[in-house]
Design an enzyme around this catalytic site. Structure first.
Site, PDB file in Angstrom:
ATOM      1  N   GLY A  17      13.000 -10.987 -30.615  1.00 22.89           N
ATOM      2  CA  GLY A  17      13.686  -9.824 -31.190  1.00 22.89           C
ATOM      3  C   GLY A  17      12.808  -9.049 -32.163  1.00 22.89           C
ATOM      4  NE  ARG A  21      20.295  -5.615 -38.289  1.00 25.36           N
ATOM      5  CZ  ARG A  21      21.245  -6.521 -38.046  1.00 25.36           C
ATOM      6  NH1 ARG A  21      22.300  -6.597 -38.825  1.00 25.36           N
ATOM      7  NH2 ARG A  21      21.130  -7.350 -37.030  1.00 25.36           N
ATOM      8  N   GLY A 153      29.462 -13.627 -31.736  1.00 16.29           N
ATOM      9  CA  GLY A 153      30.244 -13.984 -30.554  1.00 16.29           C
ATOM     10  C   GLY A 153      31.350 -14.949 -30.976  1.00 16.29           C
TER      11      GLY A 153
HETATM   12  C1  UD1 Z   1      23.768 -13.779 -30.392  1.00 16.26           C
HETATM   13  C2  UD1 Z   1      24.868 -14.363 -29.511  1.00 16.26           C
HETATM   14  C3  UD1 Z   1      26.166 -14.404 -30.311  1.00 16.26           C
HETATM   15  C4  UD1 Z   1      25.979 -15.230 -31.556  1.00 16.26           C
HETATM   16  C5  UD1 Z   1      24.822 -14.716 -32.371  1.00 16.26           C
HETATM   17  C6  UD1 Z   1      24.530 -15.658 -33.503  1.00 16.26           C
HETATM   18  C7  UD1 Z   1      24.346 -13.734 -27.237  1.00 16.26           C
HETATM   19  C8  UD1 Z   1      24.672 -12.822 -26.111  1.00 16.26           C
HETATM   20  N1  UD1 Z   1      25.015 -13.526 -28.338  1.00 16.26           N
HETATM   21  O1  UD1 Z   1      24.130 -12.463 -30.722  1.00 16.26           O
HETATM   22  O2  UD1 Z   1      27.183 -14.948 -29.514  1.00 16.26           O
HETATM   23  O3  UD1 Z   1      27.166 -15.228 -32.343  1.00 16.26           O
HETATM   24  O4  UD1 Z   1      23.635 -14.601 -31.546  1.00 16.26           O
HETATM   25  O5  UD1 Z   1      23.553 -15.127 -34.331  1.00 16.26           O
HETATM   26  O6  UD1 Z   1      23.550 -14.622 -27.071  1.00 16.26           O
HETATM   27  N2  UD1 Z   1      16.337 -12.707 -28.692  1.00 16.26           N
HETATM   28  C9  UD1 Z   1      15.306 -12.806 -27.794  1.00 16.26           C
HETATM   29  N3  UD1 Z   1      15.264 -11.941 -26.745  1.00 16.26           N
HETATM   30  C10 UD1 Z   1      16.214 -10.984 -26.560  1.00 16.26           C
HETATM   31  C11 UD1 Z   1      17.277 -10.912 -27.487  1.00 16.26           C
HETATM   32  C12 UD1 Z   1      17.305 -11.785 -28.529  1.00 16.26           C
HETATM   33  O7  UD1 Z   1      14.418 -13.641 -27.953  1.00 16.26           O
HETATM   34  O8  UD1 Z   1      16.102 -10.232 -25.599  1.00 16.26           O
HETATM   35  C13 UD1 Z   1      16.364 -13.624 -29.826  1.00 16.26           C
HETATM   36  C14 UD1 Z   1      16.283 -12.904 -31.155  1.00 16.26           C
HETATM   37  O9  UD1 Z   1      14.943 -12.829 -31.605  1.00 16.26           O
HETATM   38  C15 UD1 Z   1      17.098 -13.806 -32.071  1.00 16.26           C
HETATM   39  C16 UD1 Z   1      18.134 -14.392 -31.128  1.00 16.26           C
HETATM   40  O10 UD1 Z   1      17.614 -14.277 -29.836  1.00 16.26           O
HETATM   41  O11 UD1 Z   1      16.338 -14.851 -32.630  1.00 16.26           O
HETATM   42  C17 UD1 Z   1      19.482 -13.726 -31.232  1.00 16.26           C
HETATM   43  O12 UD1 Z   1      19.347 -12.369 -30.943  1.00 16.26           O
HETATM   44  P1  UD1 Z   1      20.333 -11.299 -31.542  1.00 16.26           P
HETATM   45  O13 UD1 Z   1      20.053  -9.983 -30.941  1.00 16.26           O
HETATM   46  O14 UD1 Z   1      20.341 -11.400 -33.016  1.00 16.26           O
HETATM   47  O15 UD1 Z   1      21.707 -11.852 -30.970  1.00 16.26           O
HETATM   48  P2  UD1 Z   1      23.139 -11.315 -31.312  1.00 16.26           P
HETATM   49  O16 UD1 Z   1      23.371 -10.072 -30.556  1.00 16.26           O
HETATM   50  O17 UD1 Z   1      23.315 -11.284 -32.763  1.00 16.26           O
END
Ligand code: UD1
Ligand code: MG
Length: 490
Positions: A17, A21, A153
């Site tokens: 990610g 922010r 979620g």
């Molecule tokens: C995700 C969960 C949500 C949970 C929340 C907890 C999903 C669909 N949703 O939401 O249910 O309550 O985390 O914090 O999983 N990341 C990647 N690649 C991507 C997207 C994200 O590596 O394409 C990594 C990010 O760096 C981060 C983590 O996954 O460490 C979570 O990503 P983030 O976008 O914050 O997830 P949320 O939408 O908040």
């Protein structure tokens, strides 16, 4: 391959990610608290599970993040996420990288964690894995109940309490949004079920991402059991998205570190103004006074007193040693030595037993032998000082000729007088003395007194002559005029 309850086949740490922010040129997961980056904490927790394979999924600032992660865990598998967004895609590519390293599909348990959830411990992960393995689950999700679940979620449960799925906040109905048990994003999966499910996950949702959470429903469709481990400790599942959350989580982590040490017998006078990195090691009966920060690989021996207002980075402090209102980096203070107040101790300073570096002293690359004292106001750089030597007030090594640094060698039982300057390279033999203001340019043999003597000349009446009418001239005049009451026979 180990098959005990705590050793999964793989841990996949999600770190792709952007973290916009944080408003920082530095990737979010590289921001630090208590002496490690956030991803450093996440990797330490993952390593505590002793997985067969550890992988981190990266994309944003790929090279910088990969280099940072590899510097912490050199044999980690770096998995690259492509342009397809979402946690599901990240895990899919993480698992592919693990399978490639394994030379075929791994079997057993695969744990997923986040690079930006720094307070998660190995102990809680072990609990999750143990529960997952004992129950033979397809998916076990770590959950927490939050006062404000906005953005997370939500955990959807059947009437019998079993977990049926996870609904993302953006996709949830009003009724679902009222649920305050949330998905931490941390899970244990059965590898085979995860591998089969991920290609079936679509991007057909509010964020047009591949949601890892969709795996729960797919696992149930093939008859897998989906369960939750709910933690009471919400801090362990919280992520830091901005600098406000970073500070809040950092403060809580520090509080936990201090509490651990206090329970092990360390006296911390004011926890609110004390900061201790996770890698610092303290002994019982150490006392830490207010305004103290202990960083890096600092190690402090029993009965030592540190502070107030002291910052130590990678410093080894012996038993019974005191360090008062000082800053020290990459240094060693042996048992019963003392430092400060107001000392600036730079790298390479080694202070011997019962030795002292006192007020307003700066040192760098200096060895001070047992019982020797540098008590006040000076600078010692690139020097070696023997045992039981007393360095007078205001002594300085002139160690830098503008191009190169040179060494000063001072023996044992030496007595140097105030304001001596040692023009390096130079040496002073055992038992030698220097006179006040000596500028020592030549080696001093053992037992010699070194003086650089310029004759003092008093110019009588100079003040009255050259500064007439000043208070100084008037004072001089009065001192030289015998008063009437002092006159004999008056
Ligand atoms: C995700 C969960 C949500 C949970 C929340 C907890 C999903 C669909 N949703 O939401 O249910 O309550 O985390 O914090 O999983 N990341 C990647 N690649 C991507 C997207 C994200 O590596 O394409 C990594 C990010 O760096 C981060 C983590 O996954 O460490 C979570 O990503 P983030 O976008 O914050 O997830 P949320 O939408 O908040
Ligand atoms: Mg998101």
């Amino acid at each position: 391959m180990t098959v005990d309850n705590h050793s999964p086949a793989a841990v996949i740490v999600l770190a792709a990610g952007a973290g916009t922010r944080m408003k920082s040129a530095k990737p979010k997961i590289m921001h630090e608290m208590c002496g490690r980056s956030m991803v450093g904490h996440a990797l330490a927790a993952a390593q505590g599970l002793e997985p067969d394979y550890l992988t981190a999924v990266v994309r944003f600032e790929r090279d910088r993040v990969a280099e940072h992660i590899t510097s912490i865990v050199p044999d980690i598998i770096i998995a690259d996420q492509d342009e397809i967004p979402g946690t599901g895609r990240a895990v899919e590519q993480g698992l592919e990288a693990v399978d490639a390293a394994h030379g075929g599909p791994v079997q057993g348990t695969v744990v997923v964690t986040y690079g930006d959830v720094p307070l998660l411990t190995s102990e809680l992960l072990q609990e999750l894995v143990a529960e997952h393995n004992e129950q033979g689950n397809a998916v076990t999700v770590l959950t927490a109940v939050l006062d404000d679940p906005t953005g997370y979620g939500r955990i959807i449960r059947d009437a019998d309490g079993s977990v049926s799925g996870i609904r993302e906040h953006k996709d949830a109905t009003e009724e679902e949004r009222a649920i305050n048990e949330v998905n931490s994003g941390i899970y244990a999966f059965d590898a085979a079920i995860l591998r089969d499910a991920l290609p079936k996950v679509s991007t057909d949702n509010a964020q047009q991402e591949k949601y890892l959470t969709d795996v729960l429903g797919l696992a149930r469709e093939v008859g897998g059991r989906v369960a939750a481990v709910a933690t009471q400790d919400r801090w362990q599942v919280e992520g830091a998205n901005d600098r406000v959350q970073l500070a809040t989580l950092g403060k809580e982590m520090n509080r936990r570190v201090l509490e651990k040490w206090m329970k092990l017998g360390v006296g911390i006078i004011d926890p609110d103004s004390t900061w201790i990195d996770v890698d610092v090691i303290l002994s019982n009966d150490v006392t830490i006074k207010p305004g103290t920060q202990l960083h890096g690989q600092t190690i402090v021996g029993t009965d030592a007193v540190i502070g107030p207002d002291t910052t130590l980075t990678n410093v080894r402090v012996g038993q019974g040693t005191t360090v008062i209102r000082s800053v020290a980096t990459d240094a060693e203070f042996a048992d019963h030595s003392s430092v400060g107040p107001f000392a600036y101790i730079r790298p390479g300073t080694k202070l011997g037993e019962d030795a002292k570096i006192g007020a307003f002293y700066e040192t760098k690359n200096v060895t001070v032998g047992k019982g020797s004292k540098l008590s006040h106001l000076g600078y010692m750089g690139d020097a070696e000082i023997g045992e039981y030597t007393n360095i007078g007030c205001g002594n300085i090594t002139a160690n830098y000729d503008g191009v190169n640094k040179h060494r000063t060698q001072i023996g044992s039982h030496v007595r140097t007088s105030s304001n001596s300057v040692f023009v390096a390279p130079v040496s002073v033999g055992d038992g030698a003395y220097t006179g006040a203001g000596a500028v020592v340019r030549k080696d001093v043999p053992a037992g010699a007194l070194a003086i650089t003597y310029a004759q003092q000349k008093n110019m009588e009446g100079w003040t009255q002559d050259k500064r007439p009418g000043t208070p100084a001239a008037e004072a001089a005049q009065r001192a030289q005029t015998p008063s009437t009451t002092d006159r004999p026979g008056a």
